[in-house]
Design an enzyme around this catalytic site. Sequence first.
Site, PDB file in Angstrom:
ATOM      1  N   ASP A 205      50.416  47.910  32.624  1.00  0.00           N
ATOM      2  CA  ASP A 205      49.976  49.027  33.467  1.00  0.00           C
ATOM      3  C   ASP A 205      50.271  50.372  32.805  1.00  0.00           C
ATOM      4  OD1 ASP A 205      48.742  48.327  35.937  1.00  0.00           O
ATOM      5  OD2 ASP A 205      50.653  47.560  36.701  1.00  0.00           O
TER       6      ASP A 205
ATOM      7  N   LYS B 169      41.913  40.293  39.671  1.00  0.00           N
ATOM      8  CA  LYS B 169      42.492  40.318  38.326  1.00  0.00           C
ATOM      9  C   LYS B 169      42.577  38.889  37.760  1.00  0.00           C
ATOM     10  CE  LYS B 169      44.967  44.589  39.313  1.00  0.00           C
ATOM     11  NZ  LYS B 169      46.187  45.268  39.771  1.00  0.00           N
TER      12      LYS B 169
ATOM     13  N   GLN C 191      52.277  44.312  41.313  1.00  0.00           N
ATOM     14  CA  GLN C 191      51.258  44.973  42.132  1.00  0.00           C
ATOM     15  C   GLN C 191      51.917  45.946  43.104  1.00  0.00           C
ATOM     16  OE1 GLN C 191      47.958  44.688  41.691  1.00  0.00           O
ATOM     17  NE2 GLN C 191      47.513  46.098  43.347  1.00  0.00           N
TER      18      GLN C 191
HETATM   19  N1  GUN Z   1      48.096  49.333  43.009  1.00  0.00           N
HETATM   20  C1  GUN Z   1      47.017  50.163  43.007  1.00  0.00           C
HETATM   21  N2  GUN Z   1      46.595  50.379  41.741  1.00  0.00           N
HETATM   22  C2  GUN Z   1      47.424  49.686  40.939  1.00  0.00           C
HETATM   23  C3  GUN Z   1      47.483  49.517  39.524  1.00  0.00           C
HETATM   24  O1  GUN Z   1      46.695  50.069  38.749  1.00  0.00           O
HETATM   25  N3  GUN Z   1      48.482  48.702  39.077  1.00  0.00           N
HETATM   26  C4  GUN Z   1      49.376  48.110  39.903  1.00  0.00           C
HETATM   27  N4  GUN Z   1      50.331  47.358  39.365  1.00  0.00           N
HETATM   28  N5  GUN Z   1      49.341  48.246  41.219  1.00  0.00           N
HETATM   29  C5  GUN Z   1      48.368  49.030  41.726  1.00  0.00           C
END
Ligand code: GUN
Length: 306
Positions: A121, A54, A98
């Site tokens: 998100d 990211k 995350q």
């Molecule tokens: N862990 C697995 N997929 C995601 C996601 O799309 N966002 C976040 N914040 N954590 C994750």
Amino acid sequence: MAAEILDGKGISKQIQSETKTKVAQFVTQFGIKPVLAAVLVGDDPASHVYVRNKERACARVGIESQLHRMSSSSSTDDVLARVMQLNDDPIVNGILVQLPLPDQADARVVLDAIDPLKDVDAFHPHNVGLISQGRPRFLPCTPHGIVQMLKRYGIQTAGKQVCVIGRSDIVGKPMAMMLAQRDSELGPELANATVTLCHSRTTDLARTTVQADILIAAMGRPNFVTCEMIKPGAVVVDVGINRVGDRLVGDVDFDAAMTIASYVTPVPGGVGPLTVTMLLENTLMAAKLQRMESPSIRTSRIQPNA
Ligand code: GUN
């Protein structure tokens, strides 16, 4: 005839190049860069890889990223305190915590504390509610990426039977909700589906999946979807990323799907890159929303059901 591969990686590159242009316009207009803050708690190796991806993607399109690393022993209150600090920081436009969090930190409490205007998100109940009412502020990254990919391959969902396997808050539920709406950001052709949401308690799963024009597998079970579960000519979207030995495999038996479907996403290189890409779009959207004067504009980016 073998199915066509849906090239999520290629589509991601295309979208990121568009995002880069839009970010540059934002920087010219406002004299600042959009900023994404990622909170990474603990030492989960997969989470470290995801967050690094990211950060790199942000750099590619001109978005500034901050990494807030916290120890694996952090409590709910510790993570909450960091989220509050980021909520109050006017420099920060988007906040991403995350997942998964370590067991002692309550993810629900933490996610509910993120300012809904910075919730890139789209996990906050306020944003989930707006999606369910067909007037989303942010779209969750993975379902949004899937819709973008379908659009760019000229695949419509209106009038189609769509089967989603897996009822997670991150993928399955929002995906089903989005495709069943009357309209979408990308037009009514990318909504208006008849959606069936299957899960671990669905009886005779194959009977349902085999009727789907578009089958979206998001339950996290390696190679679970076999040939007999796929309607000939269906579009098969594989959201799974499962480690089997030293290989990453999806929820769909890829080789089998290629013999019967019309389109199939590969793993890796299918849906995964799109998730990161749509996070960039959401961060830019958050930065724009925070610069808007009127709070009413900030509740949604498309008009409610016409
Ligand atoms: N862990 C697995 N997929 C995601 C996601 O799309 N966002 C976040 N914040 N954590 C994750």
